[in-house]
Enzyme design. Structure first.
Site, mmCIF file in Angstrom:
data_model
loop_
_atom_site.group_PDB
_atom_site.id
_atom_site.type_symbol
_atom_site.label_atom_id
_atom_site.label_comp_id
_atom_site.label_asym_id
_atom_site.label_seq_id
_atom_site.Cartn_x
_atom_site.Cartn_y
_atom_site.Cartn_z
ATOM 1 C CB CYS A 1 73.507 34.247 -16.729
ATOM 2 S SG CYS A 1 73.294 34.401 -14.944
ATOM 3 C CB CYS B 1 68.331 20.741 -6.504
ATOM 4 S SG CYS B 1 66.963 21.560 -7.364
ATOM 5 N NE ARG C 1 71.728 38.542 -10.586
ATOM 6 C CZ ARG C 1 71.743 38.085 -11.845
ATOM 7 N NH1 ARG C 1 72.038 36.827 -12.080
ATOM 8 N NH2 ARG C 1 71.458 38.880 -12.845
ATOM 9 C CB CYS D 1 67.721 35.819 -17.642
ATOM 10 S SG CYS D 1 68.900 34.509 -17.187
ATOM 11 C CB CYS E 1 65.787 35.432 -14.009
ATOM 12 S SG CYS E 1 67.023 36.743 -14.127
ATOM 13 C CB CYS F 1 71.502 18.955 -8.341
ATOM 14 S SG CYS F 1 71.645 19.006 -10.152
ATOM 15 C CB CYS G 1 64.257 18.389 -11.600
ATOM 16 S SG CYS G 1 65.746 18.356 -12.636
#
Length: 340
Positions: A203, A74, A275, A143, A111, A71, A67
């Site tokens: 979400c 991550c 969650r 999701c 998901c 971040c 990616c």
């Protein structure tokens, strides 16, 4: 939105309804005595939800690593040297096989996450759309989290029957630049707006323990609660430090801050499914139980969350049984009997 009790923050007026909470109100909410906060949140939870029901989701990384975002938390960022191996987008049959296993183990939502900054039209996006249609055909809620979207892409996702789009806000506005510089909080909010406009349920949550202040946590909760409509699903994650990332040496967040955040989220977003997500492996059973009492009514099941560990299915089943909780689709009973 059920207005939380902020009588401790401002004098009530008999002539006018209470105003929407401000960031300062949320910060004062987070500062309340812990057991009072849990008690109030638990009461709201019981008025709006079945307190014995636990929604169970399973999460699969369908495209891992590489990616371009930065971040700081991550393991999948191409900018950091982490233990995570890059993997190309999975084929549809492999994903549906995992979805069937998840359903057999008792999950009711499947998901799928792809490590993309943004969706690009083409064969890979078409493959993701086929995955969503396949998951829906199995009778599971679907999701996905794919990064930023444009209007046409959200419309195509809606056509597949997608139930939820996950796009976390991560942290409060004042702390955002310390965590990521390759996109802004407003970029995230713009994608959520497109998702909502397309008629897909939202979400969205955040990550605790990234060096943020309680004020930043209040900003995060206020931002989420201010979305209109509010998110139907709100994941509360706790940082799992990954070797090679800028946050690898982060100190563990005290369990009480997680409980406070869950309780405040329940008071601010009474109808949402809250969650308890990443970081549960670092929590005791007692800490998780307090989160459930305060209003958390969803967990991820399975051994892994994208690239971070998750409690074993049998341990989750044992905990739910110990607390007298039952999963929406029976993942507790099936896991206890040996399902994975």
């Amino acid at each position: 939105m059920e207005t939380p009790d902020v009588s401790h923050c401002a004098p009530p007026s008999p002539l006018h309804p209470a105003p929407a909470p401000t960031v300062a109100d949320v910060e004062r909410l987070l500062a309340r005595p812990l057991l009072d906060l849990v008690f109030e949140a638990g009461a709201v939870h019981r008025r709006r939800h079945d307190p014995a029901a636990m929604q169970c989701s399973q999460l699969l990384s369908i495209k891992t690593g590489a990616c371009p975002e930065d971040c700081s938390y991550c393991s999948q960022s191409a900018r950091y040297k982490t233990p995570v191996e890059r993997e190309a987008l999975l084929d549809v049959d492999s994903v549906l096989a995992r979805a069937r296993e998840a359903k057999e183990a008792g999950a009711d939502r499947f998901c799928m996450g792809a490590a993309w900054r943004e969706v690009k039209d083409g064969a890979e996006f078409d493959r993701v759309l086929a995955m969503v249609r396949g998951v829906k055909s199995l009778g599971l809620e679907a999701c996905v989290t794919l990064g930023m979207l444009d209007d046409a892409q959200t419309a195509r996702l809606k056509q597949t029957g997608l139930d939820f789009y996950n796009h976390n806000l991560d942290t409060g506005r004042s702390h955002y630049g310390e965590i990521v510089t390759t996109h802004t909080l407003d970029d995230r909010l713009a994608t959520l707006g497109r998702v909502r406009s397309a008629g897909i349920r939202v979400c969205s949550g955040g990550i605790l323990g990234m060096g943020e202040s309680r004020h930043a946590r209040a900003e995060l909760l206020h931002e989420l609660a201010s979305l209109s409509p509010q998110p139907e699903s709100v994941p509360i994650n706790t940082l799992v430090p990954i070797a090679g990332t800028p946050l690898e040496a982060s100190a563990p967040l005290d369990w009480s801050e997680v409980v406070r955040t869950v309780a405040a989220a329940r008071l601010l977003m009474p109808d949402a499914v809250i969650r308890l997500s990443a970081g549960r492996t670092g929590m005791t059973e007692e800490g998780q139980a307090l989160c459930f009492l305060a209003g958390a009514n969803s967990i991820f099941v399975g051994d892994e969350l994208l690239t971070t560990p998750n409690p074993e299915p049998k341990s989750d089943a044992a905990l739910l049984a110990k607390l007298g909780l039952r999963s929406v689709a029976g993942c507790d009973a099936r896991a206890a009997s040996g399902g994975t």
